[in-house]
Design a protein around this motif. Structure first.
Motif, PDB file in Angstrom:
ATOM      1  N   ASP A 137      34.690 -59.380 -50.013  1.00  0.00           N
ATOM      2  CA  ASP A 137      33.402 -60.013 -49.760  1.00  0.00           C
ATOM      3  C   ASP A 137      33.061 -59.897 -48.275  1.00  0.00           C
ATOM      4  O   ASP A 137      33.840 -60.306 -47.409  1.00  0.00           O
ATOM      5  N   ARG A 138      31.889 -59.349 -47.967  1.00  0.00           N
ATOM      6  CA  ARG A 138      31.535 -59.067 -46.576  1.00  0.00           C
ATOM      7  C   ARG A 138      31.405 -60.331 -45.727  1.00  0.00           C
ATOM      8  O   ARG A 138      31.489 -60.267 -44.497  1.00  0.00           O
ATOM      9  N   ARG A 139      31.188 -61.473 -46.373  1.00  0.00           N
ATOM     10  CA  ARG A 139      31.085 -62.704 -45.603  1.00  0.00           C
ATOM     11  C   ARG A 139      32.401 -63.068 -44.930  1.00  0.00           C
ATOM     12  O   ARG A 139      32.416 -63.743 -43.887  1.00  0.00           O
ATOM     13  N   ARG A 140      33.515 -62.657 -45.528  1.00  0.00           N
ATOM     14  CA  ARG A 140      34.820 -63.019 -44.971  1.00  0.00           C
ATOM     15  C   ARG A 140      34.997 -62.509 -43.547  1.00  0.00           C
ATOM     16  O   ARG A 140      35.708 -63.118 -42.744  1.00  0.00           O
ATOM     17  N   ARG A 141      34.376 -61.379 -43.238  1.00  0.00           N
ATOM     18  CA  ARG A 141      34.525 -60.802 -41.905  1.00  0.00           C
ATOM     19  C   ARG A 141      33.818 -61.622 -40.828  1.00  0.00           C
ATOM     20  O   ARG A 141      34.045 -61.404 -39.627  1.00  0.00           O
ATOM     21  N   ALA A 142      32.963 -62.550 -41.242  1.00  0.00           N
ATOM     22  CA  ALA A 142      32.250 -63.370 -40.273  1.00  0.00           C
ATOM     23  C   ALA A 142      33.087 -64.545 -39.782  1.00  0.00           C
ATOM     24  O   ALA A 142      32.713 -65.188 -38.797  1.00  0.00           O
ATOM     25  N   ALA A 143      34.194 -64.835 -40.456  1.00  0.00           N
ATOM     26  CA  ALA A 143      35.053 -65.942 -40.018  1.00  0.00           C
ATOM     27  C   ALA A 143      35.750 -65.562 -38.709  1.00  0.00           C
ATOM     28  O   ALA A 143      36.231 -64.437 -38.549  1.00  0.00           O
ATOM     29  N   TRP A 144      35.809 -66.508 -37.786  1.00  0.00           N
ATOM     30  CA  TRP A 144      36.530 -66.270 -36.547  1.00  0.00           C
ATOM     31  C   TRP A 144      38.029 -66.217 -36.802  1.00  0.00           C
ATOM     32  O   TRP A 144      38.754 -65.439 -36.182  1.00  0.00           O
ATOM     33  N   HIS A 145      38.491 -67.030 -37.736  1.00  0.00           N
ATOM     34  CA  HIS A 145      39.912 -67.122 -38.052  1.00  0.00           C
ATOM     35  C   HIS A 145      40.034 -67.326 -39.556  1.00  0.00           C
ATOM     36  O   HIS A 145      39.269 -68.101 -40.144  1.00  0.00           O
ATOM     37  N   THR A 146      40.979 -66.656 -40.181  1.00  0.00           N
ATOM     38  CA  THR A 146      41.196 -66.780 -41.615  1.00  0.00           C
ATOM     39  C   THR A 146      42.636 -67.196 -41.867  1.00  0.00           C
ATOM     40  O   THR A 146      43.571 -66.535 -41.382  1.00  0.00           O
ATOM     41  N   LEU A 147      42.800 -68.281 -42.605  1.00  0.00           N
ATOM     42  CA  LEU A 147      44.129 -68.798 -42.937  1.00  0.00           C
ATOM     43  C   LEU A 147      44.450 -68.425 -44.375  1.00  0.00           C
ATOM     44  O   LEU A 147      43.698 -68.763 -45.289  1.00  0.00           O
ATOM     45  N   VAL A 148      45.540 -67.724 -44.580  1.00  0.00           N
ATOM     46  CA  VAL A 148      45.962 -67.295 -45.909  1.00  0.00           C
ATOM     47  C   VAL A 148      47.350 -67.872 -46.182  1.00  0.00           C
ATOM     48  O   VAL A 148      48.075 -68.237 -45.253  1.00  0.00           O
ATOM     49  N   PRO A 149      47.742 -67.963 -47.445  1.00  0.00           N
ATOM     50  CA  PRO A 149      49.012 -68.623 -47.732  1.00  0.00           C
ATOM     51  C   PRO A 149      50.249 -67.822 -47.370  1.00  0.00           C
ATOM     52  O   PRO A 149      51.245 -68.398 -46.920  1.00  0.00           O
ATOM     53  N   SER A 150      50.229 -66.506 -47.573  1.00  0.00           N
ATOM     54  CA  SER A 150      51.469 -65.738 -47.484  1.00  0.00           C
ATOM     55  C   SER A 150      51.300 -64.476 -46.652  1.00  0.00           C
ATOM     56  O   SER A 150      50.179 -64.005 -46.420  1.00  0.00           O
ATOM     57  N   GLU A 151      52.431 -63.910 -46.246  1.00  0.00           N
ATOM     58  CA  GLU A 151      52.394 -62.654 -45.507  1.00  0.00           C
ATOM     59  C   GLU A 151      51.876 -61.523 -46.387  1.00  0.00           C
ATOM     60  O   GLU A 151      51.198 -60.618 -45.900  1.00  0.00           O
ATOM     61  N   ARG A 152      52.193 -61.560 -47.671  1.00  0.00           N
ATOM     62  CA  ARG A 152      51.663 -60.529 -48.554  1.00  0.00           C
ATOM     63  C   ARG A 152      50.140 -60.606 -48.620  1.00  0.00           C
ATOM     64  O   ARG A 152      49.444 -59.582 -48.576  1.00  0.00           O
ATOM     65  N   GLU A 153      49.620 -61.823 -48.729  1.00  0.00           N
ATOM     66  CA  GLU A 153      48.170 -61.983 -48.751  1.00  0.00           C
ATOM     67  C   GLU A 153      47.563 -61.523 -47.423  1.00  0.00           C
ATOM     68  O   GLU A 153      46.500 -60.894 -47.397  1.00  0.00           O
ATOM     69  N   ARG A 154      48.246 -61.805 -46.343  1.00  0.00           N
ATOM     70  CA  ARG A 154      47.765 -61.354 -45.030  1.00  0.00           C
ATOM     71  C   ARG A 154      47.673 -59.834 -44.992  1.00  0.00           C
ATOM     72  O   ARG A 154      46.695 -59.274 -44.471  1.00  0.00           O
TER      73      ARG A 154
END
Length: 375
Positions: A137-154
């Motif tokens: 989703d292109r909106r995700r790139r607008a976040a200054w910081h994104t917190l994800v649960p796992s290293e795989r998700e990262r």
């Protein structure tokens, strides 16, 4: 611009357990830091306000977003929401006075995407995990910081070209949510508890092809107590869900819940002995403590080669409705065959589920706040 953090509780109540633990952790790490909790309905206000009573002197205040809607308060029932985009447009000038805003859904990220001059830095925390998450989703790139649960998700975000310094693995925030509705529904007899949890999107769901037959066959078999708890949004597209629950009301072997807060706060995934579903990310919450699972391939997906169905390594996959009851009957004895895959799937997807994730997320928010001053 004063130090202050805004949390956006504007969407479905299912987002609350992914945000509120961070509010609490931030209050512990920075007890003098003001927090504004923007809410869209009186249901959100009632739930969150009840929990904040434990912190009467904290500088945390609930604020009603523009377009705030008063609804009937009934055990956390998911309320009808005000139109989100007009609400965000009217909220933007107020958020412009806040250094950091935290959200758990993509809709709020329209603000930094469409208003890149907005001085507020948006922190997005995950609420859905699993192989079908909409990471592109292109909106995700607008976040200054994104917190994800796992290293795989990262890694999945880094593979899409997201800046590595802005993607941080914290662990699964919802694992630190303390306010579950109850430990287990009441049933007339002591039987194994089966949770049926169909997804709300038709292309991902077992509901439209098989759902009602699944419920009726499970109950006719008489071996399980059934928790029928679909995604909260399923009833929006399938109103027959409401009619089925009305029909089953009063049965001692069934607990139907398509809209209350208990359906999203982790109560049912913790209480069940056996999981039956399709592609809901609630499976991963269930697998925090590995237990038997069965999956319904109602759409005939060629799932073995499709990474979108990676979670189906965690249990037997039923390709024909007549295979449902036999698969459920042998799920317990077959479980050792899937237990290692389940544990690996939960760890890879959710990261740390010890309850420490909210504090890590709060630390990241403080880091963004400090960087706002430095930058």
């Amino acid at each position: 611009m004063r130090d202050r953090v805004a949390f956006l509780f504007l969407g479905e109540t299912l987002l609350i357990p992914h945000l509120f633990p961070i509010v609490e952790a931030l209050g512990d790490l920075a007890p003098d830091l003001p927090q504004d909790l923007w809410v869209s309905t009186s249901m959100h206000e009632a739930l969150i306000g009840g929990w904040l009573a434990e912190r009467p002197h904290a500088p945390i205040r609930i604020r009603r977003a523009p377009g705030f809607r008063t609804v009937a308060v009934d055990d956390g029932t998911n309320p009808p929401l005000p139109p989100k985009l007009p609400m965000l447009a009217r909220l933007a000038p107020r958020l412009a006075r806040v250094p950091v805003a935290v959200c758990a859904e993509q809709t709020s990220l329209w603000l930094p995407r469409l208003l890149p001059f907005l001085p507020t830095r948006f922190v997005k925390t995950s609420h859905g995990v699993g192989s079908m998450s909409a990471r592109d989703d292109r909106r995700r790139r607008a976040a200054w910081h994104t917190l994800v649960p796992s290293e795989r998700e990262r890694r999945t975000y880094l593979q899409r070209g997201m800046p590595p310094e802005r993607i941080v693995a914290t662990g699964y925030v919802k694992a630190g949510f303390r306010q579950r509705s109850y430990a287990k529904p009441e049933f007339a007899e002591d039987r194994p508890v089966l949770l049926y949890n169909p997804h709300w999107q038709q292309h991902r769901s077992s509901w439209w092809q098989w759902g009602q037959q699944v419920v009726r066959r499970v109950l006719a078999e008489g071996r399980w107590n059934l928790i029928f708890a679909p995604h909260q949004r399923l009833v929006e597209r399938a109103p027959e869900v409401r009619a089925l629950c009305e029909e089953l009301k009063g049965r001692g072997d069934t607990h139907c819940d398509y809209q209350s807060f208990a359906a999203v706060d982790g109560s049912y995934t913790a209480a069940a002995d056996l999981y039956l579903g399709d592609t809901s990310s609630q499976l991963l919450e269930f697998l925090v403590r590995p237990r038997p699972c069965v999956f319904l391939n109602a759409g005939g997906a060629a799932w073995r080669q499709d990474p979108s169905y990676a979670m189906w390594v965690a249990g037997e996959v039923v390709d024909n409705l007549d295979g449902l009851l036999p698969a459920l009957s042998r799920a317990g004895t077959e479980h050792p065959r899937f237990a290692d895959a389940q544990a690996a799937l939960a760890s890879d997807s959710l990261g740390d589920t010890s309850g420490a994730a909210p504090a890590r997320a709060a630390s990241e928010i403080l880091r963004v706040l400090a960087g706002r001053h430095a930058g």
